[in-house]
Design a protein around this motif. Structure first.
Motif, PDB file in Angstrom:
ATOM      1  N   LEU A  60       0.854  -1.191   0.000  1.00 21.94           N
ATOM      2  CA  LEU A  60       0.000   0.000   0.000  1.00 21.94           C
ATOM      3  C   LEU A  60       0.888   1.240   0.000  1.00 21.94           C
ATOM      4  O   LEU A  60       1.523   1.545   0.996  1.00 21.94           O
ATOM      5  N   PHE A  62       1.069   5.209  -0.181  1.00 24.75           N
ATOM      6  CA  PHE A  62       0.282   6.423  -0.073  1.00 24.75           C
ATOM      7  C   PHE A  62       1.057   7.588  -0.651  1.00 24.75           C
ATOM      8  O   PHE A  62       0.807   8.743  -0.302  1.00 24.75           O
ATOM      9  N   LEU A 111      10.540  -1.570   4.570  1.00 27.64           N
ATOM     10  CA  LEU A 111       9.366  -1.571   5.448  1.00 27.64           C
ATOM     11  C   LEU A 111       8.152  -2.210   4.797  1.00 27.64           C
ATOM     12  O   LEU A 111       8.086  -2.331   3.571  1.00 27.64           O
ATOM     13  N   PHE A 114       1.684  -0.792   7.171  1.00 29.79           N
ATOM     14  CA  PHE A 114       1.397   0.565   7.604  1.00 29.79           C
ATOM     15  C   PHE A 114       2.642   1.455   7.518  1.00 29.79           C
ATOM     16  O   PHE A 114       2.576   2.601   7.079  1.00 29.79           O
ATOM     17  N   TYR A 115       3.792   0.911   7.932  1.00 32.52           N
ATOM     18  CA  TYR A 115       5.003   1.722   7.963  1.00 32.52           C
ATOM     19  C   TYR A 115       5.449   2.097   6.552  1.00 32.52           C
ATOM     20  O   TYR A 115       5.915   3.203   6.304  1.00 32.52           O
ATOM     21  N   ILE A 118       3.170   4.938   5.409  1.00 36.09           N
ATOM     22  CA  ILE A 118       3.494   6.247   5.984  1.00 36.09           C
ATOM     23  C   ILE A 118       4.813   6.775   5.423  1.00 36.09           C
ATOM     24  O   ILE A 118       4.967   7.976   5.177  1.00 36.09           O
ATOM     25  N   LEU A 119       5.777   5.866   5.180  1.00 37.47           N
ATOM     26  CA  LEU A 119       7.058   6.309   4.630  1.00 37.47           C
ATOM     27  C   LEU A 119       6.869   6.885   3.223  1.00 37.47           C
ATOM     28  O   LEU A 119       7.386   7.967   2.902  1.00 37.47           O
ATOM     29  N   LEU A 121       4.147   8.110   2.084  1.00 36.52           N
ATOM     30  CA  LEU A 121       3.384   9.345   2.271  1.00 36.52           C
ATOM     31  C   LEU A 121       4.315  10.502   2.650  1.00 36.52           C
ATOM     32  O   LEU A 121       4.209  11.606   2.097  1.00 36.52           O
ATOM     33  N   ALA A 122       5.244  10.231   3.576  1.00 34.78           N
ATOM     34  CA  ALA A 122       6.151  11.295   4.030  1.00 34.78           C
ATOM     35  C   ALA A 122       7.020  11.776   2.869  1.00 34.78           C
ATOM     36  O   ALA A 122       7.223  12.986   2.696  1.00 34.78           O
ATOM     37  N   PHE A 123       7.518  10.841   2.052  1.00 32.77           N
ATOM     38  CA  PHE A 123       8.325  11.250   0.900  1.00 32.77           C
ATOM     39  C   PHE A 123       7.509  12.122  -0.054  1.00 32.77           C
ATOM     40  O   PHE A 123       7.980  13.144  -0.547  1.00 32.77           O
ATOM     41  N   TRP A 243      -1.079  14.662  -0.048  1.00 31.11           N
ATOM     42  CA  TRP A 243      -1.191  13.223   0.234  1.00 31.11           C
ATOM     43  C   TRP A 243      -2.614  12.719   0.064  1.00 31.11           C
ATOM     44  O   TRP A 243      -2.826  11.565  -0.328  1.00 31.11           O
TER      45      TRP A 243
END
Lengths: 320, 290
Positions: A60, A62, A111, A114-115, A118-119, A121-123, A243
């Motif tokens: 997944l 994001f 990773l 979920f991790y 989020i990673l 997504l952060a990028f 995002w």
């Protein structure tokens, strides 16, 4: 457990039939629908590329807007700021997405779940901040406006029908390539990783590299969708990279059925029509869309295609 | 930088941190026990602010404190509905589906809020009792309300710590975070515990929203803005760790505050860089309990 993908018969015939039908569409459809189908085609490609990760590799992400958006911005800047021919700008922008996917992918591969989400997504949010804040280059909050549709090689693609034909051709070729990838040995390995990554690792396959390949493929074709999108809209804004926009191809894949190659395409058709239909009588269409998705996850996690194929199968079993 | 200015920013940053902690503590408990990464947690925070505004304006003469209590209860009820009907169906599913389902909550909550409250930015007046400031050395005006937020954060942190470590319910939550099946086998009604914890988490998000109301423009986008920061805090602190969330909130809050002072144009990216750094080096968080 994901259903076993059914190979559908005579893909080549289907490919050419849909190519001809889509090519002829402007002959019998008014411009408004041509505009809608152009949007559906671009959204489909973005969703199918995202679904290579979600449905076929079990990842997944994001952060897919990072690739869609960076290529949309790159192509806009190249069209407006340089005298490069459009074809060169187009492929250069897609190349930028590929490179971005490779670099981000290298970091994200360690990773899961979920991790990983989020990673990525952060990028992608870092891309968002850069685009939002680098006002001198990107126009900041105002974005880049007035992106012209320059000729692609010898083809004039200015005008709704002409640009539609261009988008249709690029999207159909991209979808055919993605279909071949999913049906290739590489695609088989990706699905094996999705179903059981430990067992795939025990077979002596480098799961990490395969996942990275999948990430780069998804980023590249997301980039193709982005490069088509910018001249289509004529404007790009930072919102494109936010995002929450990454959820769109994911939701579309889920809606259509993420374990099916054609699921995201069905999802994109439904998504764009729902948007047009509900916005006709309420501006709060997101509420109804959210409700639909919630009910879908609760009762039909296989999406529309999953529901249909299950019923077809049941029908076949009954007749036996 | 002058020392007095530094102190001033430190306190402002701390009030920001405590607000973040209120929200993040709710999410980390939910994530720890229910194993649900609730994307809609930011939307519950937003609802807290909107309900506070609504109660203050529809019931004239209502004190800020009571409006806060009412709105927190309202958010708790919405949390209960979300847990009881849709979430209960997907506890055994993948994080991917759970994230997508809670994202569908965001779509619904945001649009419903737009429908009932409009898209204009709303503002909540600082309660009269705390509408003032006092002078710090160096002639800096420190708003009383910021100090009040810090106090609220510390009190809630203490109460949560008491509740989680000194009561039977808290022990059950801890046990459930460590091993759900065993807890269930011991005859504990785990689904009811889940509902209770989800309500508690929602209430904390709502409280954060209500308290943030007077400080920020109340708008529909505030949930989506805060949720990424909150996920960052939960990850940096270690999922399920209250102490971790507390320390990570201070870290992120101060980082944001001083980031804006020193690098105004790039401060937005600091939280993301922090979460990337933590995920790449210590993905289990800096203060994981297990």
């Amino acid at each position: 457990m994901p259903p076993k993908p059914q190979n559908f018969k005579n893909p080549i015939i289907w490919f050419f039939v849909s190519l001809v039908v889509l090519w002829a569409a402007p002959l019998f459809l008014p411009t408004f629908y041509i505009y809608l189908i152009t949007e559906i085609l671009i959204v489909s490609l973005f969703a199918v590329s995202t679904n290579v990760l979600l449905g076929f590799t079990g990842l997944l992400s994001f952060g897919q807007v990072a690739f869609f958006g960076s290529s949309a911005y790159a192509v806009s800047l190249l069209i407006k700021g340089t005298s490069l021919p459009f074809a060169a700008s187009f492929f250069l922008s897609v190349g930028i997405s590929t490179l971005a996917a490779l670099i981000i992918g290298l970091f994200c591969m360690r990773l899961r779940g979920f991790y990983f989400a989020i990673l990525t997504l952060a990028f992608s949010q870092i891309f968002f901040v850069v685009v939002y804040k680098w006002t001198s280059l990107t126009g900041g909050d105002d974005g880049i406006v007035g992106i012209p549709k320059k000729p692609f090689l010898f083809f004039d693609i200015n005008g709704a029908d002409a640009y539609y034909h261009f988008v249709m051709f690029v999207v159909m070729v991209s979808l055919a390539l993605l279909y071949l990838i999913i049906r290739s040995p590489l695609g088989e390995v990706l699905q094996a990783i999705r179903d059981n990554s430990e067992r795939t690792e025990f077979l002596g396959l480098q799961v990490r590299n395969y996942r990275l390949a999948s990430f780069v493929i998804a980023g590249t074709f997301g980039g193709v969708a982005g490069a088509l999108f910018a001249p289509f809209q004529g404007i790009v804004t930072p919102e494109l990279l936010h995002w929450s926009h990454s959820a769109e191809p994911l939701m579309i894949s889920l809606l259509g059925g993420m374990y099916f190659f054609f699921g995201p395409i069905a999802g994109a058709v439904i998504f764009v029509f729902i948007k047009e239909w509900i916005t006709g009588f309420t501006e709060y269409w997101m509420f109804w869309y959210g409700l639909l998705l919630m009910l879908l996850i609760m009762y039909l996690p296989g999406g529309i295609m999953g529901f249909v194929s299950e019923h077809l199968k049941r029908g076949k079993d009954d007749s036996r | 930088m002058e020392f007095s200015y530094f102190i001033y920013q430190l306190i402002i940053g701390l009030s920001h941190s405590m607000l973040l902690f209120l929200i993040a503590s709710g999410l980390t408990i939910i994530f720890g026990l229910l194993n649900i990464p609730n994307f809609a947690h930011g939307s519950l925070y937003m609802l807290g602010a909107y309900f506070t505004y609504y109660f203050l304006h529809s019931l004239p003469g209502l004190s800020f404190g009571l409006a806060l209590v009412f709105s927190v209860l309202a958010v708790g009820i919405i949390g209960a509905i979300l847990e009881f009907i849709p979430l209960r169906k997907i506890y055994e599913r993948s994080h991917a589906l759970q994230l997508l389902m809670t994202f569908s909550f965001i779509l619904m909550i945001d649009d419903a809020t737009k429908y009932f409250a409009g898209t204009d930015f709303l503002s909540i007046a600082i309660p009269k009792l705390m509408d003032g400031s006092f002078t710090l050395p160096g002639d800096r005006e420190m708003p009383v309300y910021s100090i009040f937020i810090i106090a609220c954060g510390l009190v809630v942190a203490y109460l949560l710590w008491l509740g989680l470590y000194k009561t039977r319910l808290g022990k059950l939550v801890q046990a459930g975070t460590a091993n759900k099946e065993m807890l269930s086998a011991l005859g504990i009604n785990v689904p009811r515990l889940f509902t209770l914890v989800f309500i508690l988490g929602s209430v904390l998000a709502g409280l954060g929203g209500g308290l943030a109301g007077p400080l920020k423009a109340v708008s529909v986008g505030m949930g989506e803005t805060v949720i990424i920061t909150i996920f960052a805090i939960v990850i940096v602190g270690g999922v399920g760790s209250l102490k971790g969330a507390f320390i990570a909130s201070i870290l992120v809050g101060e980082l944001n505050t001083f980031g804006v002072v020193f690098f105004p144009s790039f401060a937005m990216a600091f939280t993301y860089i922090l979460v990337i750094a933590v995920l790449l080096t210590k993905p289990e968080g800096l203060f994981r309990i297990k």
